[in-house]
Write a protein that holds these residues in place. Structure first.
Motif, PDB file in Angstrom:
ATOM      1  N   SER A 294      -5.309   7.614  35.912  1.00 13.98           N
ATOM      2  CA  SER A 294      -5.920   6.493  35.199  1.00 13.98           C
ATOM      3  C   SER A 294      -6.985   5.839  36.072  1.00 13.98           C
ATOM      4  O   SER A 294      -6.903   5.865  37.307  1.00 13.98           O
ATOM      5  CB  SER A 294      -4.859   5.463  34.803  1.00 13.98           C
ATOM      6  OG  SER A 294      -3.959   6.011  33.858  1.00 13.98           O
ATOM      7  N   PHE A 295      -7.974   5.226  35.421  1.00 12.69           N
ATOM      8  CA  PHE A 295      -9.106   4.644  36.128  1.00 12.69           C
ATOM      9  C   PHE A 295      -9.439   3.266  35.558  1.00 12.69           C
ATOM     10  O   PHE A 295      -9.180   2.992  34.385  1.00 12.69           O
ATOM     11  CB  PHE A 295     -10.339   5.545  36.001  1.00 12.69           C
ATOM     12  CG  PHE A 295     -10.122   6.945  36.515  1.00 12.69           C
ATOM     13  CD1 PHE A 295     -10.276   7.237  37.859  1.00 12.69           C
ATOM     14  CD2 PHE A 295      -9.738   7.960  35.650  1.00 12.69           C
ATOM     15  CE1 PHE A 295     -10.066   8.526  38.335  1.00 12.69           C
ATOM     16  CE2 PHE A 295      -9.530   9.259  36.111  1.00 12.69           C
ATOM     17  CZ  PHE A 295      -9.694   9.533  37.455  1.00 12.69           C
ATOM     18  N   SER A 296     -10.016   2.431  36.382  1.00 10.11           N
ATOM     19  CA  SER A 296     -10.559   1.145  35.929  1.00 10.11           C
ATOM     20  C   SER A 296     -12.082   1.279  35.860  1.00 10.11           C
ATOM     21  O   SER A 296     -12.600   1.896  34.944  1.00 10.11           O
ATOM     22  CB  SER A 296     -10.123   0.015  36.859  1.00 10.11           C
ATOM     23  OG  SER A 296      -8.724  -0.199  36.760  1.00 10.11           O
ATOM     24  N   ASN A 297     -12.799   0.753  36.836  1.00  7.49           N
ATOM     25  CA  ASN A 297     -14.253   0.882  36.867  1.00  7.49           C
ATOM     26  C   ASN A 297     -14.624   2.196  37.541  1.00  7.49           C
ATOM     27  O   ASN A 297     -13.999   2.589  38.533  1.00  7.49           O
ATOM     28  CB  ASN A 297     -14.877  -0.285  37.641  1.00  7.49           C
ATOM     29  CG  ASN A 297     -14.442  -1.634  37.093  1.00  7.49           C
ATOM     30  OD1 ASN A 297     -14.113  -1.764  35.925  1.00  7.49           O
ATOM     31  ND2 ASN A 297     -14.433  -2.639  37.955  1.00  7.49           N
ATOM     32  N   TYR A 298     -15.656   2.849  37.041  1.00  6.54           N
ATOM     33  CA  TYR A 298     -16.008   4.138  37.640  1.00  6.54           C
ATOM     34  C   TYR A 298     -17.426   4.584  37.276  1.00  6.54           C
ATOM     35  O   TYR A 298     -18.062   4.028  36.370  1.00  6.54           O
ATOM     36  CB  TYR A 298     -15.016   5.226  37.201  1.00  6.54           C
ATOM     37  CG  TYR A 298     -14.943   5.478  35.708  1.00  6.54           C
ATOM     38  CD1 TYR A 298     -15.941   6.173  35.023  1.00  6.54           C
ATOM     39  CD2 TYR A 298     -13.852   5.035  34.968  1.00  6.54           C
ATOM     40  CE1 TYR A 298     -15.859   6.414  33.665  1.00  6.54           C
ATOM     41  CE2 TYR A 298     -13.757   5.270  33.605  1.00  6.54           C
ATOM     42  CZ  TYR A 298     -14.764   5.960  32.956  1.00  6.54           C
ATOM     43  OH  TYR A 298     -14.686   6.201  31.608  1.00  6.54           O
ATOM     44  N   GLN A 299     -17.874   5.615  37.996  1.00  6.08           N
ATOM     45  CA  GLN A 299     -19.067   6.398  37.671  1.00  6.08           C
ATOM     46  C   GLN A 299     -18.586   7.782  37.251  1.00  6.08           C
ATOM     47  O   GLN A 299     -17.816   8.422  37.970  1.00  6.08           O
ATOM     48  CB  GLN A 299     -19.996   6.510  38.884  1.00  6.08           C
ATOM     49  CG  GLN A 299     -21.191   7.439  38.676  1.00  6.08           C
ATOM     50  CD  GLN A 299     -21.963   7.682  39.974  1.00  6.08           C
ATOM     51  OE1 GLN A 299     -21.754   6.992  40.976  1.00  6.08           O
ATOM     52  NE2 GLN A 299     -22.857   8.650  39.957  1.00  6.08           N
TER      53      GLN A 299
ATOM     54  N   HIS B 123      -4.708  -4.075  28.200  1.00  3.02           N
ATOM     55  CA  HIS B 123      -4.344  -2.838  28.900  1.00  3.02           C
ATOM     56  C   HIS B 123      -4.956  -2.847  30.287  1.00  3.02           C
ATOM     57  O   HIS B 123      -5.891  -3.601  30.578  1.00  3.02           O
ATOM     58  CB  HIS B 123      -4.814  -1.610  28.115  1.00  3.02           C
ATOM     59  CG  HIS B 123      -6.306  -1.504  27.981  1.00  3.02           C
ATOM     60  ND1 HIS B 123      -7.109  -0.941  28.947  1.00  3.02           N
ATOM     61  CD2 HIS B 123      -7.144  -1.904  26.991  1.00  3.02           C
ATOM     62  CE1 HIS B 123      -8.367  -0.986  28.562  1.00  3.02           C
ATOM     63  NE2 HIS B 123      -8.421  -1.579  27.384  1.00  3.02           N
ATOM     64  N   GLY B 124      -4.439  -1.986  31.129  1.00  3.41           N
ATOM     65  CA  GLY B 124      -4.935  -1.846  32.482  1.00  3.41           C
ATOM     66  C   GLY B 124      -5.692  -0.550  32.661  1.00  3.41           C
ATOM     67  O   GLY B 124      -6.322  -0.054  31.715  1.00  3.41           O
ATOM     68  N   PRO B 125      -5.650   0.041  33.868  1.00  3.66           N
ATOM     69  CA  PRO B 125      -6.325   1.330  34.097  1.00  3.66           C
ATOM     70  C   PRO B 125      -5.864   2.361  33.083  1.00  3.66           C
ATOM     71  O   PRO B 125      -4.697   2.387  32.682  1.00  3.66           O
ATOM     72  CB  PRO B 125      -5.877   1.692  35.516  1.00  3.66           C
ATOM     73  CG  PRO B 125      -5.578   0.376  36.159  1.00  3.66           C
ATOM     74  CD  PRO B 125      -4.992  -0.484  35.081  1.00  3.66           C
TER      75      PRO B 125
END
Length: 255
Positions: free
Chosen positions: A95-100, A228-230
């Motif tokens: 799971s991810f939050s902020n990303y490229q 929700h979270g990541p």
């Protein structure tokens, strides 16, 4: 010397003399030092700090989105993975939050159909549940195929049409480069800040820091109804004449 005279004197002095004590170093700082990241051999190749989600060899980073106890059932061959309509959607195990994110896709040169039934898939930038829940960046052939503009390639589906149509011909590899900022929620579940996304389609800006109205809905207006979270990243098997869309060279940099 009274205060009024001092103020008049200061106003009369040249700026260079009045601020003679200021130095360039006053606005320079040296910490924290940015981490060193080695770029890929090309802009499409993963940098040294990327999480490689698909390198052409296997689907170890993926699972079935409909049954997370099952492996991702798409076909891997010749360095690419191809959508399997029977296997359904797949999503990342992580799971991810902020990303490229970088991802490449190819619609078959002999694709048939029209409108939404022409090379339909999607990249769900955050998968918030089973099925097609989440925030969808549309994949579709719109090189010469009309549909509703907030449902064409490069759109945030049913929310934001692309700034331009940057589609290549079917049969050619295309790319999305995405900067995703996840939504934040307060302790009571209310929205603190919306999700935001910037997207380049084949190197062309098509979404510019767009603030999403909520997760994707096919019918009705989107809204943030569940905190929700990541979340995983999900790829869609649309189930009509969309197959066999292929994907390759997928990597993500958590931010």
């Amino acid at each position: 010397m009274n205060k009024s005279f001092c103020l008049v004197l200061a106003m009369a002095l040249p700026a260079t003399q009045l601020f003679a004590q200021a130095k360039p170093e006053d606005t320079e700082y040296y910490t924290p030092v940015p981490a060193v990241v080695t770029p890929g051999a090309t802009n499409s190749m993963p940098p040294s700090d990327a999480v490689v989600l698909f390198d052409g060899s296997n689907l170890d980073q993926w699972e079935s989105a409909n049954d997370t106890t099952q492996a991702a059932g798409w076909n891997v061959h010749d360095g690419i993975m191809t959508v399997s309509k029977t296997a359904g959607n797949i999503r990342t195990k992580q799971s991810f939050s902020n990303y490229q994110l970088h991802i490449e896709y190819r619609i078959p040169a002999d694709i048939t159909g029209s409108g939404q039934a022409r090379g339909n898939s999607g990249v769900f930038l955050a998968s918030t549940g089973s099925g097609d829940s989440g925030y969808e960046l549309q994949v579709l052939d719109n090189y010469n195929n009309k549909t509703y503009v907030n449902g064409q390639a490069g759109s945030i589906y049913k929310q934001s049409p692309p700034l331009v149509n940057a589609c290549k011909k079917p049969g050619e590899w295309q790319s999305y480069d995405v900067i995703w900022t996840a939504p934040l929620f307060n302790a009571d579940g209310s929205l603190q800040s919306p999700a935001r996304v910037t997207v380049l389609h084949n190197g062309v800006l098509v979404q510019n820091n767009f603030a999403l109205l909520g997760p994707t809905l096919y019918i009705g207006k989107p809204a943030y109804t569940h905190a929700h979270g990541p979340s995983p990243i999900k790829l869609q098997a649309h189930g009509d004449k969309s197959e066999p869309i292929s994907y390759r060279n997928i990597w993500v940099r958590p931010l």
